[in-house]
Design an enzyme around this catalytic site. Structure first.
Site, mmCIF file in Angstrom:
data_model
loop_
_atom_site.group_PDB
_atom_site.id
_atom_site.type_symbol
_atom_site.label_atom_id
_atom_site.label_comp_id
_atom_site.label_asym_id
_atom_site.label_seq_id
_atom_site.Cartn_x
_atom_site.Cartn_y
_atom_site.Cartn_z
ATOM 1 N N GLY A 13 0.802 -1.218 0.000
ATOM 2 C CA GLY A 13 0.000 0.000 0.000
ATOM 3 C C GLY A 13 0.832 1.264 0.000
ATOM 4 C CG ASP A 53 -10.548 -2.560 11.505
ATOM 5 O OD1 ASP A 53 -11.058 -3.016 10.461
ATOM 6 O OD2 ASP A 53 -9.920 -3.261 12.321
ATOM 7 C CB VAL A 54 -11.250 -1.709 6.152
ATOM 8 C CG1 VAL A 54 -11.162 -3.206 6.395
ATOM 9 C CG2 VAL A 54 -11.952 -1.409 4.848
ATOM 10 C CE1 TYR A 177 -4.191 -13.398 1.805
ATOM 11 C CE2 TYR A 177 -2.881 -14.871 0.431
ATOM 12 C CZ TYR A 177 -3.328 -13.598 0.743
ATOM 13 O OH TYR A 177 -2.920 -12.518 -0.009
#
Length: 354
Positions: A13, A53-54, A177
């Site tokens: 990011g 936090d998303v 994942y």
């Protein structure tokens, strides 16, 4: 363009924020700086920063004001330690994505670039001389223990030739994942259909480069090896080292995100388009370990024969679609990238504090 970059303080990011800024865009970083990823406050990108936090709908709603597009990088990454990690993966990756997309729908933000992953394919593309393209099942513990690492033809048991995976290959996630990364794509596709939005998923292959976290079970193999070398230890290469991967430099991945964000408005409404994002120059894990150790000055790698359940044998990308459709080309070659990474700094990990 004003772009919200979730997870914008992280490894990939932060490079995306730099790439967007360099191209004249206005990135806004949303990052929770969770202890699992950041043991302390990392160097923050030179951009507007929102610590949230998303999964926090109220914070996401506020951060989306005035935003033109979203680049969604926030996620829990890597294979993890064991299945006990499953709730954290699902919470961070899938619930977080669902909250973000719901708030984007409410705010009328209709353009998304998602950090996808090659892990959604499971094992890569294989060809049997007799049966053509085949899809081997999961490797068995007894075979791995005996050092039989190569998948065999599910029809005749013959040796298989690995090849490049295209975006049209069936998905077959083989660990938690991977399952969450595919779920993120399904959520994004559903969102795009519901709101007539546009979504792109960049299916990253093995990303490496400056700023990778060190000494953490949630990082990639390049980080494991670099961490060992920094401690003066030999990189430990699992299996026989012949696993094929596509190692792509983080600045090339950042450039792919910038290009995708600029082009996403031209994509079909109500749809998600997936693009493999790799270097196009596959190497074995053993070759990568040797290149990294040599550039660092040793010690030489050790091939251990150890294995991790859930790892796949070969997965290499055909990234031609990304070049054809969006004009992206990787520019950092394997040798130069590994030579740089061998001396580059790494981020502190959260292992000691977690």
């Amino acid at each position: 363009m004003r772009v919200l970059v979730t997870g914008g303080a992280g490894f990939i990011g932060s490079h995306i924020v730099t790439a967007l800024t360099d191209r004249g865009h206005n990135p806004v970083v949303l990052d929770a700086l969770l202890p699992a990823a950041h043991p302390g406050t990392p160097p923050l990108p030179d951009a507007e920063f929102v610590r949230a936090d998303v999964r926090d709908a109220v914070a996401v709603r506020a951060a989306l004001r005035g935003i033109d597009a979203v680049c969604h990088q926030a996620a829990m990454v890597g294979l993890g330690k064991d299945f006990a990690d499953a709730p954290d993966y699902v919470g961070c990756n899938d619930l977080g994505t669902a909250v973000l997309l719901a708030e984007m729908a409410a705010a009328g933000v209709g353009e998304l670039v998602l950090a996808g992953s090659m892990v959604v394919y499971g094992e890569g593309r294989y060809t049997c001389e007799r049966h053509g393209t085949v899809r081997p099942g999961p490797r068995r513990t007894e075979d791995l223990t005996a050092g039989r690492f190569e998948p065999r033809c599910p029809d005749c048991g013959a040796e298989l030739a690995p090849g490049l995976v295209g975006e049209d290959a069936p998905t077959d996630p083989r660990n938690v994942y991977a399952t969450t990364k595919l779920a993120q794509e399904h959520l994004a596709a559903s969102w795009a259909r519901c709101v007539e939005g546009r979504a792109v998923s960049l299916r990253y292959h093995n990303v490496y480069g400056p700023g990778m976290p060190r000494d953490t079970p949630y990082a990639g193999v390049a980080s494991f090896f670099r961490s060992s070398l920094a401690r003066g230890e030999a990189p430990r290469v699992y299996e026989d080292g012949a696993q094929r991967r596509d190692f792509v430099h983080v600045t090339d991945v950042a450039a792919a995100n910038a290009v995708a964000l600029e082009a996403v408005a031209t994509r079909q409404t109500g749809a998600l388009t997936a693009f493999n994002t790799g270097s196009g120059d596959p190497h074995t894990v053993g070759e990568m370990a040797v290149a990294l150790a040599s550039a660092h000055g040793g010690p030489a790698p050790v091939v251990t024969g150890e294995f991790r359940l859930g790892d796949v044998r070969h997965i290499t990308a055909d990234s031609a679609r990304l070049g054809k459709d969006l004009g992206w080309r990787p520019v950092v070659g394997f040798a130069d990238g590994m030579a740089e990474f061998a001396r580059a700094g790494q981020r502190a990990s959260a292992v000691a504090t977690g």
